[in-house]
Design a protein around this motif. Structure first.
Motif, PDB file in Angstrom:
ATOM      1  N   TYR A 277       0.856  -1.187   0.000  1.00 50.24           N
ATOM      2  CA  TYR A 277       0.000   0.000   0.000  1.00 50.24           C
ATOM      3  C   TYR A 277       0.891   1.235   0.000  1.00 50.24           C
ATOM      4  N   ILE A 278       0.697   2.103  -0.960  1.00 51.76           N
ATOM      5  CA  ILE A 278       1.554   3.269  -1.171  1.00 51.76           C
ATOM      6  C   ILE A 278       0.861   4.535  -0.642  1.00 51.76           C
TER       7      ILE A 278
ATOM      8  N   PRO B 106      -0.372   8.259  -0.871  1.00 50.11           N
ATOM      9  CA  PRO B 106      -0.843   9.017  -2.052  1.00 50.11           C
ATOM     10  C   PRO B 106       0.252   9.916  -2.625  1.00 50.11           C
TER      11      PRO B 106
ATOM     12  N   GLU C  47       4.108   7.264  -5.731  1.00 50.41           N
ATOM     13  CA  GLU C  47       4.376   6.148  -6.643  1.00 50.41           C
ATOM     14  C   GLU C  47       5.781   6.213  -7.245  1.00 50.41           C
TER      15      GLU C  47
ATOM     16  N   ARG D 234       0.078  -5.183 -10.561  1.00 52.05           N
ATOM     17  CA  ARG D 234      -0.511  -3.899 -10.188  1.00 52.05           C
ATOM     18  C   ARG D 234      -1.992  -3.963 -10.566  1.00 52.05           C
TER      19      ARG D 234
ATOM     20  N   ASP E  39      -5.790  -3.253 -11.256  1.00 53.65           N
ATOM     21  CA  ASP E  39      -6.623  -2.079 -11.498  1.00 53.65           C
ATOM     22  C   ASP E  39      -7.976  -2.289 -10.825  1.00 53.65           C
TER      23      ASP E  39
ATOM     24  N   LYS F 107      -7.628  -1.610  -1.933  1.00 57.47           N
ATOM     25  CA  LYS F 107      -6.890  -2.285  -3.002  1.00 57.47           C
ATOM     26  C   LYS F 107      -5.407  -1.948  -2.864  1.00 57.47           C
TER      27      LYS F 107
ATOM     28  N   TYR G 295      -1.576  -1.242  -4.028  1.00 60.01           N
ATOM     29  CA  TYR G 295      -0.972  -0.641  -5.211  1.00 60.01           C
ATOM     30  C   TYR G 295      -0.285  -1.719  -6.044  1.00 60.01           C
ATOM     31  N   GLU G 296       0.480  -2.592  -5.373  1.00 60.63           N
ATOM     32  CA  GLU G 296       1.148  -3.706  -6.048  1.00 60.63           C
ATOM     33  C   GLU G 296       1.067  -4.950  -5.192  1.00 60.63           C
TER      34      GLU G 296
ATOM     35  N   SER H 298       7.673   6.208   0.923  1.00 63.65           N
ATOM     36  CA  SER H 298       6.597   5.968  -0.041  1.00 63.65           C
ATOM     37  C   SER H 298       5.582   4.905   0.368  1.00 63.65           C
TER      38      SER H 298
END
Length: 100
Positions: free
Chosen positions: A9-10, A12, A15, A41, A43, A54, A56-57, A88
């Protein structure tokens, strides 16, 4: 063989900083028998349901042993760039297992 799945989880807007860390860290894994099995990743269309947001990766990696994984975590080059990860990444949910 040790397998690790990470839901990453990144923060905001961070990235690019995360990608910079990954550009340094991922190639170093091979030095410690690490392999990137999958880097996904997802969507919005791929996210069907769940209590958490969700990721991020999603990374699935393998290492020969826990010892090799710990050596990778302590690699001097990786540690030089760890501040990018710390800046990040909001959180990581990590699972350890074996191939069945």
């Amino acid at each position: 063989m040790l397998y690790i799945t990470q839901l990453i989880y990144i923060k905001p807007g961070k990235e690019k900083v995360f990608h910079e860390f990954e550009n340094h860290a991922i190639p170093l894994m091979e030095k410690y028998t690490g392999k990137l099995v999958q880097r996904l990743r997802p969507d919005d269309a791929a996210y069907v349901a769940g209590e958490e947001q969700k990721p991020y990766e999603i990374h699935i990696v393998s290492f020969e042993s826990e010892e090799k994984l710990q050596e990778f975590f302590q690699d001097e080059t990786r540690l030089q760039f760890k501040h990018l990860k710390d800046d990040s990444v909001k959180s990581i949910l990590m699972f350890r297992g074996e191939k069945m």
